[in-house]
Each structure stands twice: as structure tokens, then as C-alpha cells.
Write a protein that holds these residues in place. Structure first.
Motif, PDB file in Angstrom:
ATOM      1  N   GLY A  66       0.732  -1.024   0.233  1.00 55.80           N
ATOM      2  CA  GLY A  66      -0.137  -0.049   0.032  1.00 55.80           C
ATOM      3  C   GLY A  66       0.962   1.130   0.045  1.00 55.80           C
ATOM      4  O   GLY A  66       0.750   2.043  -0.806  1.00 55.80           O
ATOM      5  N   SER A  67       1.953   1.488   0.888  1.00 55.76           N
ATOM      6  CA  SER A  67       2.759   2.512   0.663  1.00 55.76           C
ATOM      7  C   SER A  67       3.560   2.720  -0.528  1.00 55.76           C
ATOM      8  O   SER A  67       3.748   3.901  -0.859  1.00 55.76           O
ATOM      9  CB  SER A  67       3.684   2.361   1.999  1.00 55.76           C
ATOM     10  N   THR A  68       4.084   1.355  -1.063  1.00 54.46           N
ATOM     11  CA  THR A  68       4.601   1.439  -2.251  1.00 54.46           C
ATOM     12  C   THR A  68       3.710   2.211  -3.269  1.00 54.46           C
ATOM     13  O   THR A  68       4.144   2.979  -4.075  1.00 54.46           O
ATOM     14  CB  THR A  68       5.195   0.085  -2.488  1.00 54.46           C
ATOM     15  N   LEU A  69       2.642   1.751  -3.537  1.00 54.87           N
ATOM     16  CA  LEU A  69       1.668   2.272  -4.554  1.00 54.87           C
ATOM     17  C   LEU A  69       1.296   3.613  -4.293  1.00 54.87           C
ATOM     18  O   LEU A  69       1.242   4.618  -5.275  1.00 54.87           O
ATOM     19  CB  LEU A  69       0.182   1.434  -4.511  1.00 54.87           C
ATOM     20  N   LEU A  70       1.267   4.259  -2.875  1.00 54.46           N
ATOM     21  CA  LEU A  70       1.183   5.474  -2.654  1.00 54.46           C
ATOM     22  C   LEU A  70       2.220   6.531  -3.407  1.00 54.46           C
ATOM     23  O   LEU A  70       2.056   7.496  -3.745  1.00 54.46           O
ATOM     24  CB  LEU A  70       0.853   5.591  -1.223  1.00 54.46           C
ATOM     25  N   ARG A  71       3.725   5.713  -3.010  1.00 54.60           N
ATOM     26  CA  ARG A  71       4.676   6.535  -3.357  1.00 54.60           C
ATOM     27  C   ARG A  71       4.756   6.582  -4.957  1.00 54.60           C
ATOM     28  O   ARG A  71       5.044   7.569  -5.575  1.00 54.60           O
ATOM     29  CB  ARG A  71       6.061   6.144  -2.748  1.00 54.60           C
ATOM     30  N   ILE A  72       4.303   5.449  -5.681  1.00 56.27           N
ATOM     31  CA  ILE A  72       4.554   5.323  -7.075  1.00 56.27           C
ATOM     32  C   ILE A  72       3.275   6.382  -7.690  1.00 56.27           C
ATOM     33  O   ILE A  72       3.616   7.112  -8.431  1.00 56.27           O
ATOM     34  CB  ILE A  72       4.075   3.983  -7.542  1.00 56.27           C
ATOM     35  N   SER A  73       2.352   6.487  -7.036  1.00 52.12           N
ATOM     36  CA  SER A  73       1.185   7.564  -7.369  1.00 52.12           C
ATOM     37  C   SER A  73       1.660   8.889  -7.136  1.00 52.12           C
ATOM     38  O   SER A  73       1.318   9.863  -8.096  1.00 52.12           O
ATOM     39  CB  SER A  73      -0.312   7.189  -6.689  1.00 52.12           C
ATOM     40  N   LEU A  74       2.522   9.130  -6.143  1.00 48.73           N
ATOM     41  CA  LEU A  74       3.184  10.530  -6.025  1.00 48.73           C
ATOM     42  C   LEU A  74       3.877  10.767  -7.281  1.00 48.73           C
ATOM     43  O   LEU A  74       3.854  12.112  -7.833  1.00 48.73           O
ATOM     44  CB  LEU A  74       3.755  10.636  -4.932  1.00 48.73           C
ATOM     45  N   PHE A  75       4.886   9.938  -7.607  1.00 49.49           N
ATOM     46  CA  PHE A  75       5.803   9.969  -8.805  1.00 49.49           C
ATOM     47  C   PHE A  75       5.234  10.314 -10.002  1.00 49.49           C
ATOM     48  O   PHE A  75       5.442  11.255 -11.015  1.00 49.49           O
ATOM     49  CB  PHE A  75       6.702   8.493  -8.882  1.00 49.49           C
TER      50      PHE A  75
END
Length: 374
Positions: A66-75
Motif C-alpha cells: 500500500g505504501s509503495t503504491l502511494l509513493r508510485i502515485s506521487l511520482f
């Protein structure tokens, strides 16, 4: 000479540019860190599958996903945003939030999966956390604070736990990791300073180059284009008008009796007259028009997509504006203008300017303070 306020403005502008450069560097370098941290967790769990509790593994990987997907969405949002919107004020705080969240999950998850009675598994966990810390040093080097926070959140939970274990080996591992963290913090400080210095030097060189280029293209006295800059832009404009098949008018302007003004009132007054001429010309034409000082008291203007009739009217209005200038102690200021158009001369820029110059001399011969048309 620049005033202190101007220097402060330049320093502030460079500082903001450096801050933006650091943000761009952060996003460029940390994309690999996001995928690397996720893959490292998967690899650790795979290596210690028989040594870790499976339920803890699933929960850790689920939360980390979940946190990885959140960071990818930020990028993705950053890349898709307009370049003007990629400011530190807009993105730094968001990045901080996702970084702290991800590092906390990694460090907490590593502690959660670590077996209390398996020294080999503990060593493997610490090996991976150290690897994550090394990755943080390289990926977040533009931001020292981010690097230190990331290292702390990943390393400290497991390290603190090992410090309070009974085995000397466990305590030794914890102490060695603390020593590593101290060296990493020092290296991070040096790297961030070096990067900031490089960014600042680059921006200062760009600004110095921009100032020198602008100075070379601008007439210092009037603020108009210099002779060289005028003809460079004039040729481009001429080619564009020729390609689009639109008319182009040239206006040549020469101050009347300017030598008499210099001889009678001095060069300082003459310079003031030229400054006023630069201000009048700058404010009298469109942004698409090109104007410059060719030398002495001679000026030139190019009017794209303009008929000879309209250009003549503009030149006559300019004469009236110049006649209304009040510069003490000069009692009367006037100018003569010559107008030419590509409608009458369609050879090249030189021919157009030459026709306008001939018209200017005819205006002089007819008594000055007037407009003559080629």
C-alpha cells in the motif's frame, strides 16, 4: 553597480532555483529506491520463509504494498504535472509524508518478522536494513534530513532491540550498525553539501551568462536592442513575414539637431534625451515589433503585418509624442522619420532598411520633424 536590494533578490532567486533542482534530483534518484525497498522486503521474506511467521510476513508485505503504491502515485502525479507546478512548496511535504510512512513500515516490519531465537535470521534482517540505509544515502542525497530520517526509521527499531539482548554477538551487531550509521550520517552531510554547491554554481553561471548575453544585446543608454541584436532579430522577423506572406514595414528615426543639443547643453543632457527616446519607443509599439538603437541618435523599428498607411500613421503619432517631451533645458525636441514597406520592396531586409533610410533623408531635406514614405 547593483544595489543591495537587487543582490538580495538575485540571491533569493538562485536559492529558490537550487531548491527546485534538489527536488528534481530527489524525484529522479528515488524512483529506483521505491521499487528496491519493496523487492528487498520480498527477497528477505523469501530467504527466511521457513524462519519467519507467515502471518506477519503477509501483513508486512500487504502494508508495504500500500505504501509503495502511494509513493508510485506521487511520482506519477509529479511527472504528469506542468513544469511550472513542480515547486518545492507543492511537493516536498507530500514526499516527506510518503517517505516517513514507507521507512516506518520497513523498519517496523523488519522488527516484527525478526525471530527472537534465530541469530542467522537476525543477521540477515540487519544486513537488509543496512542495505536499505546505503540505498537511502545514494537516493536521498539531495536532502540530508530525509536521508537521516530514512536511515533512522529503518535501522533503529531492530538495532535498539538487539542492544538489549543477552548475547554479546547481538549487542556487537547493534554497536557495529550504530557505528555504520554515524559514518553514513557524515557521508550524507558531505554529499548534500557537495550537491547544493554544484547546483548553486550551475545556477550562478547561468545567471551570469544570461546577464552578459542581455548586456551584449541591449543598448546601455536607451534600454533598446543594440545594433547587432536588432539586425539578428530583424532578419528572423523578415524571414517569418516572408514565409507567412504578410507585410513588413520599416521605420528609420533620426533626432533633429542632436549635435546642437550636445554642443549647447552638454552630453549629459544629450544622454537624457536619448534615454527619453528609448522610453518613448519602448512604450509606443507592440510586443511583436522590433526596435533598436543603430548608433548615435539613429533608431529603427520593424512592424510586422502592418500596411504602409498604418505604419505612416504610427510614425506621425511618434513625431507628436517626441515633440511633447519636456527635457530641461532643451526647449524643442524633434525627429525625422522614414517609412518603407516590403509591398514596395520585396528583395531582402537590406533593401527594405535602405529604402526607409532614403525616406528618412528625404524627410530631413524637406525640413525635418516630419515623416517621409519610400
Amino acid at each position: 553597480m547593483d544595489c543591495p536590494g537587487s543582490r538580495n533578490d538575485q540571491a533569493f532567486f538562485i536559492a529558490e532555483q537550487v531548491r527546485t533542482d534538489r527536488l528534481q534530483q530527489l524525484f529522479r534518484q528515488s524512483v529506483s529506491a521505491v521499487f528496491g525497498s519493496y523487492l528487498a522486503a520480498i527477497m528477505l521474506c523469501w530467504l527466511c520463509w521457513d524462519r519467519f511467521e507467515h502471518s506477519v510476513i503477509f501483513w508486512w508485505l500487504a502494508i508495504l504494498t500500500g505504501s509503495t503504491l502511494l509513493r508510485i502515485s506521487l511520482f506519477v502525479a509529479y511527472v504528469r504535472s506542468d513544469e511550472s507546478e513542480r515547486t518545492p512548496q507543492r511537493w516536498e511535504r507530500k514526499y516527506w509524508i510518503t517517505l516517513v510512512l514507507s521507512a516506518s513500515i520497513w523498519g517496523g516490519g523488519a522488527l516484527a518478522v525478526m525471530p527472537a531465537d534465530d541469530l542467522l535470521s537476525q543477521a540477515l534482517v540487519m544486513l537488509f536494513t543496512v542495505g536499505m540505509s546505503v540505498s537511502a544515502v545514494s537516493c536521498y542525497s539531495a536532502y540530508r534530513d530525509m536521508t537521516l530520517v530514512s536511515i533512522g526509521l529503518v535501522l533503529l527499531p531492530c538495532t535498539a532491540w538487539l542492544l538489549f539482548q543477552p548475547s554479546p554477538i547481538q549487542v556487537g551487531i547493534a554497536l557495529s550498525i550504530l557505528v555504520f550509521a554515524a559514518f553514513a550520517a557524515r557521508a550524507t552531510h558531505k554529499m548534500s553539501q557537495a550537491l547544493e554547491t554544484a547546483f548553486r554554481l550551475t545556477r550562478e553561471m547561468e545567471q551570469a551568462n544570461s546577464i552578459s548575453t542581455r548586456a551584449a544585446q541591449t543598448d546601455e543608454l536607451t534600454g533598446l536592442k543594440s545594433r547587432r541584436a536588432f539586425f539578428e532579430h530583424a532578419q528572423q522577423l523578415y524571414d517569418e513575414c516572408k514565409a507567412k506572406r504578410v507585410g513588413l514595414c520599416a521605420v528609420m528615426l533620426d533626432m533633429d539637431h542632436f549635435k546642437h543639443i550636445n554642443d549647447t547643453y552638454g552630453h549629459q543632457v544629450g544622454d537624457q534625451v536619448l534615454r527619453q527616446m528609448g522610453a518613448v519607443i519602448s512604450s509606443s509599439f507592440r510586443g511583436t515589433d522590433i526596435h533598436g538603437r543603430l548608433g548615435g541618435e539613429e533608431f529603427a523599428i520593424l512592424l510586422p503585418d502592418t500596411s504602409i498607411e498604418v505604419a505612416t500613421q504610427i510614425a506621425e503619432q511618434l513625431i507628436d509624442t517626441i515633440a511633447g517631451l519636456m527635457i530641461e533645458p532643451v526647449h524643442c525636441i524633434s525627429a525625422s522619420l522614414g517609412v518603407a514597406s516590403t509591398e514596395a520592396c520585396n528583395k531582402d531586409l537590406h533593401s527594405l532598411m535602405n529604402d526607409a533610410d532614403k525616406a528618412l533623408y528625404r524627410a530631413k531635406a524637406l525640413g525635418r520633424n516630419r515623416v517621409a514614405v519610400a
